[in-house]
Design an enzyme around this catalytic site. Structure first.
Site, mmCIF file in Angstrom:
data_model
loop_
_atom_site.group_PDB
_atom_site.id
_atom_site.type_symbol
_atom_site.label_atom_id
_atom_site.label_comp_id
_atom_site.label_asym_id
_atom_site.label_seq_id
_atom_site.Cartn_x
_atom_site.Cartn_y
_atom_site.Cartn_z
ATOM 1 N N ARG A 7 -11.150 0.202 -42.495
ATOM 2 C CA ARG A 7 -10.640 0.562 -43.716
ATOM 3 C C ARG A 7 -10.789 1.926 -44.131
ATOM 4 N NH1 ARG A 7 -11.974 -4.384 -44.356
ATOM 5 N NH2 ARG A 7 -13.651 -4.174 -45.200
ATOM 6 N N THR A 8 -12.051 2.418 -44.038
ATOM 7 C CA THR A 8 -12.684 3.505 -44.610
ATOM 8 C C THR A 8 -12.355 4.930 -43.692
ATOM 9 O OG1 THR A 8 -14.582 2.744 -45.977
ATOM 10 C CG2 THR A 8 -14.616 5.064 -45.478
ATOM 11 N N LYS A 35 -26.672 9.716 -26.357
ATOM 12 C CA LYS A 35 -27.778 10.116 -25.651
ATOM 13 C C LYS A 35 -28.843 10.938 -26.356
ATOM 14 C CE LYS A 35 -24.351 12.330 -23.056
ATOM 15 N NZ LYS A 35 -24.013 13.095 -22.042
ATOM 16 N N ARG A 57 -19.806 8.681 -42.471
ATOM 17 C CA ARG A 57 -20.368 7.244 -42.607
ATOM 18 C C ARG A 57 -21.608 7.193 -41.669
ATOM 19 N NH1 ARG A 57 -17.831 1.885 -43.182
ATOM 20 N NH2 ARG A 57 -17.170 2.735 -45.290
ATOM 21 N N HIS A 87 -21.695 4.427 -51.644
ATOM 22 C CA HIS A 87 -20.478 4.327 -51.110
ATOM 23 C C HIS A 87 -19.512 4.952 -52.003
ATOM 24 C CE1 HIS A 87 -16.716 3.800 -48.725
ATOM 25 N NE2 HIS A 87 -17.143 3.001 -47.998
#
Length: 179
Positions: A7-8, A35, A57, A87
């Site tokens: 969703r975000t 890596k 995020r 958030h």
């Protein structure tokens, strides 16, 4: 996005495209991050490709703040969720929805129910809703409520779900954070 998101990520991508912005969609999975590439190197690579803003995020609390304050990049940094910290973009959406429904957040009784201990959404909502004048109660099992939350944040704790639901104008129900 250094963490999985549906969703975000899609919300930011759709909003950017609606504003005629070009989007570089980055996911840590399948990238050089796997890596060992650092947050700094990844952000500088994206900026070298012309990024004016970075929506991040990340699973580590504070990663967006680090990126925004270390002068590694000149781009605007937007926090789309970091660890168990915050958030803020979700809190803005929640507050907007409440304001749209009730006209004002002033003196609105908001219950935040669920995994308060691990929820970045809970913390950001507490900060924003308090700033906007709402009254906040939290409810959940004692093991999912921070021990000294009433001393640290502008909330009251209630362990009786019936009294919480009778009290509130809005119930924000959070999932258990499996991460």
């Amino acid at each position: 996005f250094f963490e999985d998101s549906t969703r975000t990520r899609i919300s930011f991508e759709a909003a950017s495209k609606r504003l005629s912005a070009d989007v570089i969609n980055f996911s840590a999975k399948g990238s050089s991050v796997s890596k060992g590439e650092s947050l700094k190197d990844t952000a500088q690579t994206l900026q070298s490709m012309g990024a004016d803003a970075v929506v991040i995020r990340h699973g580590s609390s504070g990663a967006p703040h680090l990126l925004a304050t270390r002068n590694w990049i000149d781009a605007v940094v937007i926090n789309a969720g970091d660890g168990t910290n915050e958030h803020p973009t979700q809190a803005l959406l929640d507050a907007f929805s409440m304001q749209e429904k009730f006209g004002s957040l002033e003196n609105l009784n908001v219950a935040i129910i669920g995994d308060i201990m691990h929820s970045r959404v809970a913390l950001s909502n507490i900060y924003l809703l308090h700033k906007m004048g709402a009254k906040i109660k939290v409810f959940g099992p004692p093991t999912l409520i921070p021990k000294y939350i009433e001393q640290a944040l502008p909330v009251t704790v209630d362990y009786n779900i019936d009294s919480v639901l009778d009290w509130c104008d809005v119930a924000n129900v959070l999932r258990i954070q499996l991460e």
